[in-house]
Design an enzyme around this catalytic site. Structure first.
Site: not given
Length: 457
Positions: A146, A108, A296
């Site tokens: 990701d 991330d 989130d």
């Protein structure tokens, strides 16, 4: 960007078993029933809040569905037991586990879901622990959300090292279980172009994987993601990489798209219920990779379960369809050793019952124990229509001494003395000849096999 869920904590088993929405595949390369693990954040919330007005919606439309199990806590000493416990439980039920592996170094890019392995050497050791615990049956692996679409924080040297780490991870996981279905990160339809993403996938080793996934933790509609996937497949094929397929995260894409951060929005909806029966030869599954209701990292801590988010997602969604007949995973017989599984395989033999009322319409009911814990158990009942279509059903049985039903879903339960009756709800009573519906319940007391009576109308 992706936000990961909290790892499931050890504790009370409050729900278990399979969701029969994923029957035999009509397209793609996977067939079977997706596994719903018992001890999830949403299941624990449902069990702890029976009087909350939001509970029935969250129970029936979120907790009842299979979502991916996230390996998000980097821990070399526990990863084998965590993976084997989850996979063995799914194998014991004859169903398909879905693992999201989320531990790569600098994940991330240091955002709200930062963490992972301290370095790529330790990452590969961790991946080897995952691979050694996958068993030999079909398991779906969502590898490192990701990690390919989000590269802005990586130098050219870091990027080369990450691509090598992903290629090695795919090979290691395939070596551990050749029946593993491994999918790499392709971002989503409003991020990188299909051509750019295809090039990144090739560099990261998609040639050895089964395909790619899109829309994890995002909100883009399934139609847009499927079109994006077709473009990626075309671009891959044009570069000599063929036979790859897509999976799409549909956990939150049934409403508005736009800003990814769903914590701050109230116009989100759950999308397609999880299934491998996609009807599209390019798509292996519509999965709930991001568990609905888990935050989130915007308004709430990343990965924390928030009932207001779950209720907002599910409040105006349709009820899940009636279950399809369960189909075992098309793989070799399990060769697993006992482990600290988060749920138990059925410890009581199934029972079945039927009746033939004056209408001539009949049904039968089969029972199994889907999970047990100290002082309680979860039961699962499959109702099957007879040779004629039916418009409703009711299943009754007598409770054993010390038993009481505390909760039911996909059916309405009433108790009179020691007799329990569960009737269909509005959306799963009408069944064609031989069609099935399924309901579940939680009960206090020791598990036993009841004699079931099924009445059709």
């Amino acid at each position: 960007m992706t936000r990961f869920p909290l790892a499931a904590a050890a504790g009370l088993l409050v729900a278990a078993g399979a969701v029969g929405l994923a029957g035999a595949a009509e397209a793609g390369t996977i067939s079977g029933t997706l596994y719903r693990e018992p001890d999830t954040a949403v299941a624990r919330w449902v069990a702890a809040n029976p009087s909350d007005s939001r509970m029935p919606v969250i129970r029936d439309r979120v907790a009842s569905q299979p979502a991916s199990h996230w390996l998000s806590n980097f821990n070399q000493s526990t990863v084998r037991s965590e993976v084997s416990g989850y996979v063995n439980a799914a194998n014991a039920a004859g169903q398909i586990p879905v693992l999201t592996v989320y531990g790569i170094t600098n994940r991330d890019c240091g955002g709200a879901s930062s963490g992972g392995a301290p370095d790529l050497g330790q990452y590969q050791t961790w991946i080897s622990g995952v691979a050694s615990s996958l068993g030999s049956r079909t398991v779906v692996i969502i590898l490192e959300p990701d990690s390919i679409a989000l590269q802005t924080c990586l130098s050219s040297g870091d990027l080369a090292a990450r691509n090598q780490a992903l290629r090695t991870a795919v090979q290691t996981l395939k070596s551990g279980n050749p029946n593993a279905k491994i999918y790499l990160d392709a971002g989503h339809s409003t991020w990188n172009s299909a051509s750019e993403q295809a090039g990144r996938l090739i560099a990261a080793g998609i040639g050895d994987a089964d395909g790619f996934y899109t829309n994890v933790s995002n909100f883009n509609p399934t139609s847009a993601e499927a079109a994006f996937g077709r473009s990626i497949i075309s671009s891959l094929s044009g570069r000599g990489v063929t036979g790859k397929r897509q999976v799409i995260d549909t956990s939150r894409n049934g409403g508005a798209s736009g800003d990814w951060c769903g914590d701050d929005n109230t116009d989100r909806r759950i999308g397609q219920y999880p299934t491998v029966n996609t009807g599209d030869g390019n798509i292996d599954g519509y999965l709930w990779v991001k568990p609905p209701g888990e935050a989130d990292g915007c308004r709430y801590a990343a990965g924390s379960f928030q009932p207001d988010l779950a209720y907002s997602l599910a409040g105006s969604a349709p009820n899940p369809p009636s279950p399809s007949p369960s189909v075992s995973s098309p793989s070799t017989s399990p060769s697993v050793s006992p482990s600290s599984s988060p749920s138990t395989s059925p410890s009581v033999s199934p029972s079945a019952g039927s009746s033939s009322p004056a209408t001539g319409k009949t049904c039968s009911a089969a029972f199994r124990v889907a999970g047990t814990w100290q002082g309680g158990f979860q039961g699962e009942v499959t109702v099957t229509a007879g040779s004629s279509a039916i418009s409703g059903w009711a299943v009754s049985w007598t409770l054993a001494s010390g038993q009481s039903v505390t909760q039911a879903w996909n059916g309405t339960a009433t108790t009179a003395g020691s007799t329990v009756t569960v009737r269909n709800v509005s959306w799963n009573g009408g069944l064609g000849s031989g069609a099935t519906a399924q309901f579940g319940f939680l009960a206090n007391g020791s598990a036993s096999t009841p004699d079931l009576s099924c009445t059709a109308s």
